[in-house]
Write an enzyme that holds these catalytic residues in place. Structure first.
Site, short mmCIF file in Angstrom:
data_model
loop_
_atom_site.label_atom_id
_atom_site.label_comp_id
_atom_site.label_asym_id
_atom_site.label_seq_id
_atom_site.Cartn_x
_atom_site.Cartn_y
_atom_site.Cartn_z
N LYS A 1 0.72 -1.30 -0.14
CA LYS A 1 0.04 -0.04 -0.12
C LYS A 1 0.82 1.20 -0.01
O LYS A 1 2.06 1.28 0.39
CB LYS A 1 -0.89 0.14 1.12
CG LYS A 1 -0.20 0.08 2.71
CD LYS A 1 0.03 1.72 3.09
CE LYS A 1 0.86 1.41 4.40
NZ LYS A 1 1.53 2.49 4.86
N ASP B 1 -2.72 -1.81 10.17
CA ASP B 1 -2.74 -1.68 8.78
C ASP B 1 -3.39 -3.02 8.24
O ASP B 1 -3.77 -3.00 7.06
CB ASP B 1 -1.41 -1.53 8.05
CG ASP B 1 -1.01 -0.01 7.90
OD1 ASP B 1 -1.80 0.73 8.55
OD2 ASP B 1 0.19 0.34 8.02
P1 ATP Z 1 4.18 -0.26 8.03
O1 ATP Z 1 3.85 0.26 6.67
O2 ATP Z 1 2.92 -1.03 8.36
O3 ATP Z 1 4.53 0.60 9.05
P2 ATP Z 1 6.67 -1.23 6.85
O4 ATP Z 1 6.32 -1.54 5.47
O5 ATP Z 1 7.25 -0.02 7.42
O6 ATP Z 1 5.23 -1.46 7.64
P3 ATP Z 1 7.26 -3.96 7.14
O7 ATP Z 1 7.95 -4.25 5.99
O8 ATP Z 1 5.74 -4.47 7.56
O9 ATP Z 1 7.16 -2.60 7.68
O10 ATP Z 1 8.12 -4.68 8.35
C1 ATP Z 1 8.09 -4.15 9.60
C2 ATP Z 1 8.69 -5.30 10.77
O11 ATP Z 1 7.98 -6.50 10.50
C3 ATP Z 1 10.30 -5.79 10.25
O12 ATP Z 1 11.10 -5.70 11.34
C4 ATP Z 1 9.98 -7.31 9.96
O13 ATP Z 1 11.15 -7.85 10.30
C5 ATP Z 1 8.74 -7.71 10.61
N1 ATP Z 1 8.05 -8.62 9.80
C6 ATP Z 1 7.13 -9.47 10.39
N2 ATP Z 1 6.60 -10.38 9.13
C7 ATP Z 1 6.86 -9.71 8.46
C8 ATP Z 1 6.48 -10.09 6.71
N3 ATP Z 1 5.82 -11.19 6.57
N4 ATP Z 1 7.11 -9.25 6.04
C9 ATP Z 1 7.79 -8.24 6.25
N5 ATP Z 1 8.33 -8.06 7.27
C10 ATP Z 1 7.83 -8.64 8.66
#
Ligand code: ATP
Length: 287
Positions: free
Chosen positions: A10, A136
């Site tokens: 997203k 989210d």
């Molecule tokens: P958001 O936009 O919801 O804040 P993000 O894109 O910044 O999320 P993610 O890529 O979702 O961040 O990763 C955040 C944390 O979640 C990381 O520390 C990662 O190790 C952990 N994590 C747990 N499961 C997953 C997964 N399936 N894919 C990615 N990261 C994951």
């Protein structure tokens, strides 16, 4: 039985933080939409009553901390299911990037298992279960384009924005959403024109959508990582129609409807950044 599901990222067209709540969460107001940059998740039934997870990415947990694992686990315990599942994630969405990569994997597992296990849950029921995993996740269960309020779980769906290219740049750093919330001075924020963005989407006015892209977290992320601010500046100079940071960053994305401009942006950015993606908006809900 086996099933392959797409888990799209997203982006935030607007992101506003309204107030800090007593339970520690923040009330937000954000317009979100899905883009065609997606993880691929393979679900396979297994004989024993357990969840196995396999992710080929150094920064993503290969155990019960994975949000996809948690999604299967919550579903099993809430509905008392004694079945096993193998989850293999082909990670394409950059991690800790502001693109909800983990949340979308969790949401995809909820949708996939609902079908594979014949649970007959509605999207809203799955979204409610998903909220246990993260703020989210409800949006990611539905996909599409929506105004998200509350913790991010109250959704009002909007039409998809007009078709365009999305050029995403992920700087080589990870940003913790928690750190950014801690640095945010909620009383001093200049709020995005959320209603203006909604109107622009409803009227399919691409120019207005671009001019109303705004994210109150930019300032805090830019202070922590000045290089991200610099990337935004360069993308603007390369001629994008609109540029903003997604989530708590550090991904910056640009929008354009012009094919030539999209290619020029990609080529210019690829010269100095490794993680650059050119994708289309998806914007429509999962059924
Ligand atoms: P958001 O936009 O919801 O804040 P993000 O894109 O910044 O999320 P993610 O890529 O979702 O961040 O990763 C955040 C944390 O979640 C990381 O520390 C990662 O190790 C952990 N994590 C747990 N499961 C997953 C997964 N399936 N894919 C990615 N990261 C994951």
């Amino acid at each position: 039985m086996q099933k392959i599901i797409k888990a799209p990222a997203k982006i935030n067209l607007t992101l506003d933080v309204v107030r800090k709540r007593e339970d520690g969460y923040h009330d937000v107001e954000m317009v979100m939409t899905t883009v065609d940059l997606a993880d691929r998740i393979q679900l396979t039934t297994i004989d024993s009553d357990r969840i196995s997870i396999d992710v080929s990415h150094g920064f993503v947990p290969n155990n019960e901390n994975n949000l996809a694992y948690q999604a299967a686990n919550v579903l099993k315990s809430r509905l008392g299911i004694n079945k096993g599942i193998s989850i293999v994630i082909d990670k394409q969405i950059p991690v800790s990037a502001g693109l909800a990569g983990g949340s979308t994997d969790a949401a995809a597992v909820l949708r996939g298992l609902n079908e594979m296990w014949g649970l007959g849950l509605s999207m809203s029921e799955l979204a409610e279960i998903g909220l246990e995993i993260g703020s989210d996740v409800p949006f990611c269960v539905h996909g599409g384009t929506a105004l998200a309020t509350g913790r991010g779980e109250k959704l009002e769906f909007l039409p998809p924005p007009p078709p365009c290219w999305v050029i995403l740049v992920k700087p080589p750093i990870g940003v913790s959403t928690r750190d950014i919330y801690q640095r945010l001075k909620v009383n001093q924020l200049i709020h995005p024109d959320t209603n203006g963005m909604i109107k622009a989407i409803e009227e399919q006015n691409f120019e207005d959508i671009c001019s109303k892209l705004e994210n109150v977290m930019e300032k805090a992320t830019f202070e922590l990582h000045p290089s991200v601010k610099n990337i935004k500046k360069r993308i603007t100079q390369y001629g994008a129609d609109g540029v903003v940071m997604s989530g708590s960053g550090p991904t910056i994305f640009a929008l354009t409807q012009n094919d030539y401009r999209a290619h020029r942006l990609y080529n210019s950015l690829k010269g100095f950044m490794e993680q650059v993606y050119v994708v289309r908006l998806l914007g429509t809900k999962h059924e």
